[in-house]
Design an enzyme around this catalytic site. Structure first.
Site, PDB file in Angstrom:
ATOM      1  N   TRP A  70      32.549  54.940  15.068  1.00 14.98           N
ATOM      2  CA  TRP A  70      31.739  55.065  13.845  1.00 14.98           C
ATOM      3  C   TRP A  70      32.516  55.773  12.743  1.00 14.98           C
ATOM      4  O   TRP A  70      32.453  55.379  11.578  1.00 14.98           O
ATOM      5  CB  TRP A  70      30.418  55.769  14.135  1.00 14.98           C
ATOM      6  CG  TRP A  70      29.607  55.071  15.182  1.00 14.98           C
ATOM      7  CD1 TRP A  70      29.105  55.610  16.328  1.00 14.98           C
ATOM      8  CD2 TRP A  70      29.209  53.686  15.193  1.00 14.98           C
ATOM      9  NE1 TRP A  70      28.436  54.655  17.038  1.00 14.98           N
ATOM     10  CE2 TRP A  70      28.481  53.470  16.380  1.00 14.98           C
ATOM     11  CE3 TRP A  70      29.403  52.614  14.318  1.00 14.98           C
ATOM     12  CZ2 TRP A  70      27.941  52.236  16.712  1.00 14.98           C
ATOM     13  CZ3 TRP A  70      28.866  51.374  14.655  1.00 14.98           C
ATOM     14  CH2 TRP A  70      28.144  51.197  15.831  1.00 14.98           C
ATOM     15  N   ASP A  96      28.116  62.614   9.776  1.00 11.94           N
ATOM     16  CA  ASP A  96      27.219  61.633  10.394  1.00 11.94           C
ATOM     17  C   ASP A  96      26.624  62.298  11.635  1.00 11.94           C
ATOM     18  O   ASP A  96      27.341  62.564  12.602  1.00 11.94           O
ATOM     19  CB  ASP A  96      28.024  60.385  10.770  1.00 11.94           C
ATOM     20  CG  ASP A  96      27.220  59.347  11.540  1.00 11.94           C
ATOM     21  OD1 ASP A  96      26.052  59.597  11.867  1.00 11.94           O
ATOM     22  OD2 ASP A  96      27.789  58.265  11.823  1.00 11.94           O
ATOM     23  N   LYS A 101      18.343  56.754  16.815  1.00 10.62           N
ATOM     24  CA  LYS A 101      18.942  57.384  17.987  1.00 10.62           C
ATOM     25  C   LYS A 101      17.998  58.475  18.524  1.00 10.62           C
ATOM     26  O   LYS A 101      17.506  58.383  19.619  1.00 10.62           O
ATOM     27  CB  LYS A 101      20.306  57.987  17.648  1.00 10.62           C
ATOM     28  CG  LYS A 101      21.288  56.988  17.020  1.00 10.62           C
ATOM     29  CD  LYS A 101      21.739  55.925  18.013  1.00 10.62           C
ATOM     30  CE  LYS A 101      22.355  54.702  17.359  1.00 10.62           C
ATOM     31  NZ  LYS A 101      23.625  54.902  16.700  1.00 10.62           N
TER      32      LYS A 101
HETATM   33  C1  LIG Z   1      24.511  54.123  15.976  1.00 11.31           C
HETATM   34  C2  LIG Z   1      25.401  54.910  15.108  1.00 11.31           C
HETATM   35  C3  LIG Z   1      25.877  54.418  13.882  1.00 11.31           C
HETATM   36  C4  LIG Z   1      25.520  53.033  13.391  1.00 11.31           C
HETATM   37  O1  LIG Z   1      24.170  52.991  13.048  1.00 11.31           O
HETATM   38  P1  LIG Z   1      23.494  51.752  12.288  1.00 11.31           P
HETATM   39  O2  LIG Z   1      22.177  52.319  11.872  1.00 11.31           O
HETATM   40  O3  LIG Z   1      23.419  50.640  13.245  1.00 11.31           O
HETATM   41  O4  LIG Z   1      24.330  51.430  11.102  1.00 11.31           O
HETATM   42  C5  LIG Z   1      26.671  55.232  13.119  1.00 11.31           C
HETATM   43  N1  LIG Z   1      27.009  56.469  13.524  1.00 11.31           N
HETATM   44  C6  LIG Z   1      26.589  56.980  14.690  1.00 11.31           C
HETATM   45  C7  LIG Z   1      26.990  58.357  15.102  1.00 11.31           C
HETATM   46  C8  LIG Z   1      25.768  56.222  15.519  1.00 11.31           C
HETATM   47  O5  LIG Z   1      25.353  56.726  16.696  1.00 11.31           O
END
Ligand SMILES: *Cc1c(COP(=O)(O)O)cnc(C)c1O
Length: 360
Positions: free
Chosen positions: A101, A171, A195
């Protein structure tokens, strides 16, 4: 009705209490005669929903008044570009690449300016967090970017990097609300809610007010400016209203549970049950450097691809589902977010013990 223990990395398990509440309110939300799905986002009932959700999130995380909370769409992925479009004033940013990511975010930022990879852990399949105490931070960097909990690899920054005074952008998708955070350490933090919070389809951005302005990169679409969403209380256009409603229920559930200190204790206890077993198992091994282990995502392997597949199949038959590791790393991964009860982790470990006895 029969529920499984769902170890999916996302969309992921939600608290049963929340699911029951939203089911009970499905046909008639509090005397409105309609579901929240059917409701105008400009109605008084929805205004109360979004305002309460924001306030509850502020209470939970202790978000200071000089930070805005934005409920946006486009998932975490759209933030990979919104962040540089809004914050890359000098067109320079430093990225710490600790997984897929962060790597995607770094590559996306390179569309807009000079995105420097100042540290990474790809040499060992992202199984550790590099030392970030004295990195070559660019003097003109607009921000330093991290992915705080690496969902796929199961690592977590237990200490934030030394950004040498530069803004930190993080993030937090897969560790959102899993433990207390000091929001003032960040210029911006964000996470997809699917998540650890709610259903898919929304990302929450928490951003310091002075970073929100008109001076975005030339060509930035109106919709991708933080300012348009901040000025309109996340209601510039139709938001993902149902998702905001469910997330609001989860915030109330977290408050009722005792808040983020309590969640941290619970999460530590759950993770310890699994890590302790992995450290003593003769069949399964954890794949992450111990001091960098995540409380939320726990990858493990047997070292034998067929055995891994056999385990995932057998676990599924026993009601322990979505344990297959990410396609980029293989093996297994148990995501044990806030809503996964201790009993779920205990059931997994009991099953692993039994499987180990039968297959060694
Ligand atoms: C799942 C995830 C993403 C991607 O998320 P989307 O909503 O599908 O764009 C990005 N960063 C992290 C840390 C993730 O767990």
């Amino acid at each position: 009705m029969s529920r499984v223990y769902n170890f999916s990395a996302g969309p992921a398990v939600l608290p049963e209490e929340v699911l029951k509440e939203v089911a009970a309110e499905m046909m008639d939300y509090r005397g409105t005669g309609m579901s929240v799905m059917e409701m105008s986002h400009r109605s008084p009932a929805f205004e109360e929903i979004i305002q309460t959700a924001e306030q509850d999130l502020r209470d939970l995380m202790g978000i200071p008044d000089n930070y805005k909370v934005l409920f946006l769409q486009g998932g975490a992925h759209l933030q990979f570009s919104m962040i540089p479009m809004n914050l890359m004033k000098n067109r320079v940013a430093d990225y710490i690449v600790t997984g897929q990511w962060a790597k995607r975010a770094w590559k996306e930022a390179a569309i807009f300016g000079k995105a420097n990879k100042i540290a990474d852990s790809e040499d060992q399949t992202f199984s550790y967090i590099p030392d970030c105490s004295d990195l070559p931070i660019s003097p003109d960097a607009d921000y330093v970017y991290i992915c705080e909990n690496n969902t796929i690899y199961g690592t977590k920054f237990h200490k934030l990097p030394n950004t040498k005074g530069k803004l930190l952008v993080s993030d937090v998708s897969s560790c959102f609300l899993s433990e207390p955070v000091d929001v003032t350490q960040y210029g911006l933090l964000y996470g997809g809610v699917q998540k650890n919070i709610g259903p898919a389809g929304m990302v929450i951005v928490i951003i310091r007010e002075d970073l929100i302005g008109e001076d975005t990169l030339p060509g930035t679409p109106t919709y991708l400016k933080y300012k348009i969403h901040a000025d309109n209380g996340s209601l510039y256009n139709t938001p993902n209203s149902y998702c905001i409603y469910v997330c609001g229920k989860v915030f109330q559930w977290l408050k009722a549970m005792g808040g983020l200190e309590v969640m941290k204790e619970r999460n530590e206890k759950k993770a310890a049950v699994l890590y302790e077993y992995l450290d003593n198992s003769r069949l399964f091994q954890g794949s992450v450097r111990k001091e960098d282990r995540s409380l939320m995502n726990v990858p493990f392997v047997t070292g034998n691809k067929e055995m891994d597949e056999k385990f995932v199949r057998a676990a599924k038959d026993a009601g322990l589902v979505n344990l297959k590791g990410h396609r980029s790393v293989g093996g297994m991964r148990a995501s044990i977010y806030n809503a996964m009860p201790l009993e779920g982790v205990q059931a997994l470990v009991s099953f692993m013990k039994k499987f180990e006895e039968e297959n060694l």
